[in-house]
Write a protein that holds these residues in place. Structure first.
Motif, PDB file in Angstrom:
ATOM      1  N   ILE A   1       5.679  -2.899   8.088  1.00 39.53           N
ATOM      2  CA  ILE A   1       7.069  -3.313   8.260  1.00 39.53           C
ATOM      3  C   ILE A   1       7.898  -2.043   8.321  1.00 39.53           C
ATOM      4  O   ILE A   1       7.747  -1.156   7.486  1.00 39.53           O
ATOM      5  N   THR A   2       8.771  -1.975   9.317  1.00 39.10           N
ATOM      6  CA  THR A   2       9.706  -0.861   9.415  1.00 39.10           C
ATOM      7  C   THR A   2      11.111  -1.436   9.367  1.00 39.10           C
ATOM      8  O   THR A   2      11.438  -2.345  10.143  1.00 39.10           O
ATOM      9  N   ILE A   3      11.917  -0.932   8.453  1.00 32.19           N
ATOM     10  CA  ILE A   3      13.296  -1.372   8.317  1.00 32.19           C
ATOM     11  C   ILE A   3      14.194  -0.181   8.622  1.00 32.19           C
ATOM     12  O   ILE A   3      14.058   0.877   8.007  1.00 32.19           O
ATOM     13  N   THR A   4      15.080  -0.367   9.590  1.00 32.55           N
ATOM     14  CA  THR A   4      16.043   0.667   9.931  1.00 32.55           C
ATOM     15  C   THR A   4      17.322   0.381   9.170  1.00 32.55           C
ATOM     16  O   THR A   4      17.879  -0.717   9.262  1.00 32.55           O
ATOM     17  N   LEU A   5      17.751   1.367   8.412  1.00 36.45           N
ATOM     18  CA  LEU A   5      18.928   1.204   7.582  1.00 36.45           C
ATOM     19  C   LEU A   5      20.203   1.307   8.409  1.00 36.45           C
ATOM     20  O   LEU A   5      20.256   2.095   9.359  1.00 36.45           O
ATOM     21  N   PRO A   6      21.234   0.540   8.044  1.00 35.83           N
ATOM     22  CA  PRO A   6      22.529   0.722   8.708  1.00 35.83           C
ATOM     23  C   PRO A   6      23.018   2.149   8.456  1.00 35.83           C
ATOM     24  O   PRO A   6      22.689   2.754   7.431  1.00 35.83           O
TER      25      PRO A   6
ATOM     26  N   GLU B   1       0.818  -1.207   0.000  1.00 32.62           N
ATOM     27  CA  GLU B   1       0.000   0.000   0.000  1.00 32.62           C
ATOM     28  C   GLU B   1       0.850   1.255   0.000  1.00 32.62           C
ATOM     29  O   GLU B   1       0.452   2.275  -0.528  1.00 32.62           O
ATOM     30  N   SER B   2       2.010   1.203   0.624  1.00 34.74           N
ATOM     31  CA  SER B   2       2.853   2.385   0.653  1.00 34.74           C
ATOM     32  C   SER B   2       4.287   2.005   0.982  1.00 34.74           C
ATOM     33  O   SER B   2       4.540   1.011   1.639  1.00 34.74           O
ATOM     34  N   VAL B   3       5.190   2.798   0.492  1.00 31.72           N
ATOM     35  CA  VAL B   3       6.596   2.700   0.858  1.00 31.72           C
ATOM     36  C   VAL B   3       7.026   4.116   1.164  1.00 31.72           C
ATOM     37  O   VAL B   3       6.870   5.005   0.338  1.00 31.72           O
ATOM     38  N   LYS B   4       7.543   4.333   2.353  1.00 32.45           N
ATOM     39  CA  LYS B   4       7.962   5.675   2.742  1.00 32.45           C
ATOM     40  C   LYS B   4       9.421   5.641   3.161  1.00 32.45           C
ATOM     41  O   LYS B   4       9.867   4.691   3.790  1.00 32.45           O
ATOM     42  N   TYR B   5      10.152   6.675   2.809  1.00 29.45           N
ATOM     43  CA  TYR B   5      11.557   6.810   3.166  1.00 29.45           C
ATOM     44  C   TYR B   5      11.724   8.065   4.018  1.00 29.45           C
ATOM     45  O   TYR B   5      12.155   9.095   3.527  1.00 29.45           O
ATOM     46  N   PRO B   6      11.387   7.993   5.296  1.00 29.50           N
ATOM     47  CA  PRO B   6      11.560   9.160   6.159  1.00 29.50           C
ATOM     48  C   PRO B   6      13.040   9.532   6.289  1.00 29.50           C
ATOM     49  O   PRO B   6      13.913   8.712   6.048  1.00 29.50           O
ATOM     50  N   GLN B   7      13.281  10.733   6.691  1.00 20.47           N
ATOM     51  CA  GLN B   7      14.647  11.220   6.811  1.00 20.47           C
ATOM     52  C   GLN B   7      15.408  10.602   7.977  1.00 20.47           C
ATOM     53  O   GLN B   7      16.613  10.787   8.089  1.00 20.47           O
ATOM     54  N   ASP B   8      14.749   9.856   8.847  1.00 19.48           N
ATOM     55  CA  ASP B   8      15.422   9.304  10.016  1.00 19.48           C
ATOM     56  C   ASP B   8      16.110   7.972   9.758  1.00 19.48           C
ATOM     57  O   ASP B   8      16.542   7.302  10.676  1.00 19.48           O
ATOM     58  N   GLY B   9      16.208   7.554   8.512  1.00 21.88           N
ATOM     59  CA  GLY B   9      16.909   6.316   8.199  1.00 21.88           C
ATOM     60  C   GLY B   9      16.070   5.070   8.318  1.00 21.88           C
ATOM     61  O   GLY B   9      16.595   3.973   8.477  1.00 21.88           O
ATOM     62  N   THR B  10      14.753   5.207   8.244  1.00 26.48           N
ATOM     63  CA  THR B  10      13.885   4.039   8.271  1.00 26.48           C
ATOM     64  C   THR B  10      13.028   3.998   7.011  1.00 26.48           C
ATOM     65  O   THR B  10      12.744   5.021   6.401  1.00 26.48           O
ATOM     66  N   VAL B  11      12.649   2.810   6.652  1.00 21.41           N
ATOM     67  CA  VAL B  11      11.755   2.576   5.520  1.00 21.41           C
ATOM     68  C   VAL B  11      10.510   1.919   6.086  1.00 21.41           C
ATOM     69  O   VAL B  11      10.599   0.966   6.867  1.00 21.41           O
TER      70      VAL B  11
ATOM     71  N   GLY C   1      21.852  -7.301   8.178  1.00 19.92           N
ATOM     72  CA  GLY C   1      22.374  -6.083   8.781  1.00 19.92           C
ATOM     73  C   GLY C   1      21.361  -4.979   8.990  1.00 19.92           C
ATOM     74  O   GLY C   1      21.718  -3.878   9.395  1.00 19.92           O
ATOM     75  N   HIS C   2      20.082  -5.251   8.740  1.00 19.48           N
ATOM     76  CA  HIS C   2      19.020  -4.262   8.898  1.00 19.48           C
ATOM     77  C   HIS C   2      18.110  -4.677  10.045  1.00 19.48           C
ATOM     78  O   HIS C   2      17.732  -5.846  10.147  1.00 19.48           O
ATOM     79  N   GLU C   3      17.752  -3.719  10.897  1.00 21.15           N
ATOM     80  CA  GLU C   3      16.782  -4.001  11.947  1.00 21.15           C
ATOM     81  C   GLU C   3      15.394  -3.949  11.320  1.00 21.15           C
ATOM     82  O   GLU C   3      15.033  -2.960  10.674  1.00 21.15           O
ATOM     83  N   ILE C   4      14.628  -5.004  11.505  1.00 25.31           N
ATOM     84  CA  ILE C   4      13.307  -5.133  10.892  1.00 25.31           C
ATOM     85  C   ILE C   4      12.273  -5.316  11.989  1.00 25.31           C
ATOM     86  O   ILE C   4      12.435  -6.161  12.865  1.00 25.31           O
TER      87      ILE C   4
END
Length: 116
Positions: free
Chosen positions: A96-101, A11-21, A85-88
């Motif tokens: 689903i929230t994925i925190t980028l390295p 339904e959506s994919v968002k790339y916030p500025q805080d390093g999470t998807v 290597g990604h926190e999910i």
């Protein structure tokens, strides 16, 4: 924004500025394990089959069952794990929230339009 991430409807994919998807998927049509792999592959800009098998980190069947436990009274149930290597974090309400390295360039992916 509705769309397809690595062949999986989301339904959506968002790339916030805080390093999470953040991805929201339809639990009735997509198992959580498939949505995790599809979103992670998109984030990493790779083919989903090139990723380590999800079962090496978490039980995919238990992850899929997470989306089936939510009824109006239970609230949110979620699990957090690290894969590739990604926190999910997978929520029972289909997010689903994925925190980028820290070393992964989020800005470059956003500028290229990945996931949009």
């Amino acid at each position: 924004m509705d769309g397809t991430v690595s062949g999986v409807e989301v339904e959506s994919v968002k790339y916030p500025q805080d390093g999470t998807v953040r991805t929201q998927f339809d639990q009735a049509n997509t198992p959580a394990s498939m949505a995790v792999i599809a979103t992670l592959a998109e984030v990493m800009d790779t083919d989903p089959v090139a990723l380590d098998p999800l079962h090496s980190t978490v039980d995919p069947e238990a992850l899929d069952a997470l989306g089936q436990v939510r009824n109006g009274t239970n609230g949110d149930i979620h699990t957090t794990f690290t894969h590739e290597g990604h926190e999910i974090r997978v929520h029972s309400y289909g997010v689903i929230t994925i925190t980028l390295p820290e070393d992964e360039p989020l800005v470059e992916k956003h500028e290229r339009g990945v996931g949009r």
